[in-house]
Design a protein around this motif. Structure first.
Motif, PDB file in Angstrom:
ATOM      1  N   TRP A  76       0.863  -1.182   0.000  1.00 21.73           N
ATOM      2  CA  TRP A  76       0.000   0.000   0.000  1.00 21.73           C
ATOM      3  C   TRP A  76       0.889   1.219   0.000  1.00 21.73           C
ATOM      4  N   VAL A  77       1.008   1.842  -1.131  1.00 19.74           N
ATOM      5  CA  VAL A  77       1.884   2.998  -1.278  1.00 19.74           C
ATOM      6  C   VAL A  77       1.069   4.260  -1.479  1.00 19.74           C
ATOM      7  N   THR A  94       5.888   6.193   0.627  1.00 20.98           N
ATOM      8  CA  THR A  94       4.914   5.942   1.693  1.00 20.98           C
ATOM      9  C   THR A  94       4.978   7.042   2.756  1.00 20.98           C
ATOM     10  N   GLU A  95       6.174   7.493   3.069  1.00 21.89           N
ATOM     11  CA  GLU A  95       6.316   8.549   4.078  1.00 21.89           C
ATOM     12  C   GLU A  95       5.712   9.867   3.604  1.00 21.89           C
ATOM     13  N   ARG A 124       1.631  -6.365  14.258  1.00 21.30           N
ATOM     14  CA  ARG A 124       3.079  -6.667  14.325  1.00 21.30           C
ATOM     15  C   ARG A 124       3.308  -7.995  15.052  1.00 21.30           C
ATOM     16  N   ASP A 125       2.605  -8.195  16.174  1.00 22.08           N
ATOM     17  CA  ASP A 125       2.736  -9.446  16.919  1.00 22.08           C
ATOM     18  C   ASP A 125       2.291 -10.639  16.080  1.00 22.08           C
ATOM     19  N   LEU A 126       1.181 -10.467  15.359  1.00 14.53           N
ATOM     20  CA  LEU A 126       0.693 -11.556  14.502  1.00 14.53           C
ATOM     21  C   LEU A 126       1.701 -11.902  13.416  1.00 14.53           C
ATOM     22  N   LEU A 127       2.362 -10.885  12.871  1.00  9.87           N
ATOM     23  CA  LEU A 127       3.311 -11.104  11.773  1.00  9.87           C
ATOM     24  C   LEU A 127       4.690 -11.544  12.243  1.00  9.87           C
ATOM     25  N   ALA A 128       4.925 -11.531  13.539  1.00  9.85           N
ATOM     26  CA  ALA A 128       6.246 -11.913  14.066  1.00  9.85           C
ATOM     27  C   ALA A 128       6.621 -13.340  13.672  1.00  9.85           C
ATOM     28  N   GLN A 155      -2.914  -0.404   7.886  1.00  8.77           N
ATOM     29  CA  GLN A 155      -1.886  -0.243   6.852  1.00  8.77           C
ATOM     30  C   GLN A 155      -1.350   1.175   6.784  1.00  8.77           C
ATOM     31  N   LEU A 156      -1.934   2.105   7.530  1.00 12.98           N
ATOM     32  CA  LEU A 156      -1.409   3.467   7.611  1.00 12.98           C
ATOM     33  C   LEU A 156      -0.412   3.612   8.758  1.00 12.98           C
ATOM     34  N   TRP A 157      -0.365   2.598   9.638  1.00 13.74           N
ATOM     35  CA  TRP A 157       0.572   2.601  10.756  1.00 13.74           C
ATOM     36  C   TRP A 157       1.703   1.590  10.545  1.00 13.74           C
ATOM     37  N   ILE A 158       1.482   0.619   9.690  1.00 21.99           N
ATOM     38  CA  ILE A 158       2.487  -0.414   9.386  1.00 21.99           C
ATOM     39  C   ILE A 158       2.607  -0.504   7.864  1.00 21.99           C
ATOM     40  N   ASP A 159       3.824  -0.572   7.362  1.00 23.51           N
ATOM     41  CA  ASP A 159       4.024  -0.731   5.931  1.00 23.51           C
ATOM     42  C   ASP A 159       3.901  -2.203   5.561  1.00 23.51           C
TER      43      ASP A 159
END
Length: 165
Positions: A76-77, A94-95, A124-128, A155-159
């Motif tokens: 998501w860019v 993205t930034e 983030r925990d799920l993707l660890a 998706q606006l807080w995690i890339d």
């Protein structure tokens, strides 16, 4: 009409040329996505078709290799759709839109009452443990007490990026 003015037809041709759609270019997939500023690839196979349409001698393996080696990223860019950009272009692109997109999300009725920092931590925990499907991430957010809509904002807080083929 002044000589410097572009007619609609000339403007159209200039746009098509900039998007590498008038003739196939002799570029690598990485150089091509950098030249056009990213390709929308919401439907994953469209990346292959889009580059085949633009590049002379395009081979499917060249794009797969660039994706697998992380030289091209799908994520998501722009807007809220998946785009394919070079690894070098991904962070600044993205930034550049992150703060505005977060502001727009905060005005969306679906965002009401969602602690997005906590939702992002949950993802983030799920993707660890490794890559997961969107459905699995939504299921994990629901299990953690978030609404299904939290994923639209996360998706606006995690890339988040798409796993290569």
């Amino acid at each position: 009409m002044a000589e410097r003015e572009l007619s609609w037809a000339r403007l159209n041709r200039a746009l098509l040329a900039r998007q590498l759609l008038l003739e196939r270019a002799d570029l690598t997939p990485v150089a091509a996505v950098e030249r056009v500023g990213g390709l929308q690839t919401q439907y994953s196979p469209s990346a292959y078709v889009g580059l085949w349409s633009r590049l002379a001698g395009f081979r499917r393996a060249d794009l797969t290799d660039a994706l697998t080696r992380g030289r091209i990223i799908q994520g998501w860019v722009m807007r809220c759709t998946i785009h394919m950009v070079s690894a070098a272009d991904h962070p600044p692109m993205t930034e550049a839109v992150r703060a505005h997109r977060r502001l727009l999300w905060s005005r969306d009725p679906r965002s009401t009452g969602i602690d997005m920092a906590a939702a992002a931590d949950t993802v983030r925990d799920l993707l660890a443990g490794g890559p997961l499907t969107q459905a699995a991430l939504v299921e994990g957010l629901l299990a953690a007490g978030f609404t299904k809509d939290a994923f639209a904002g996360v998706q606006l807080w995690i890339d988040l990026v798409r796993v290569p083929p």
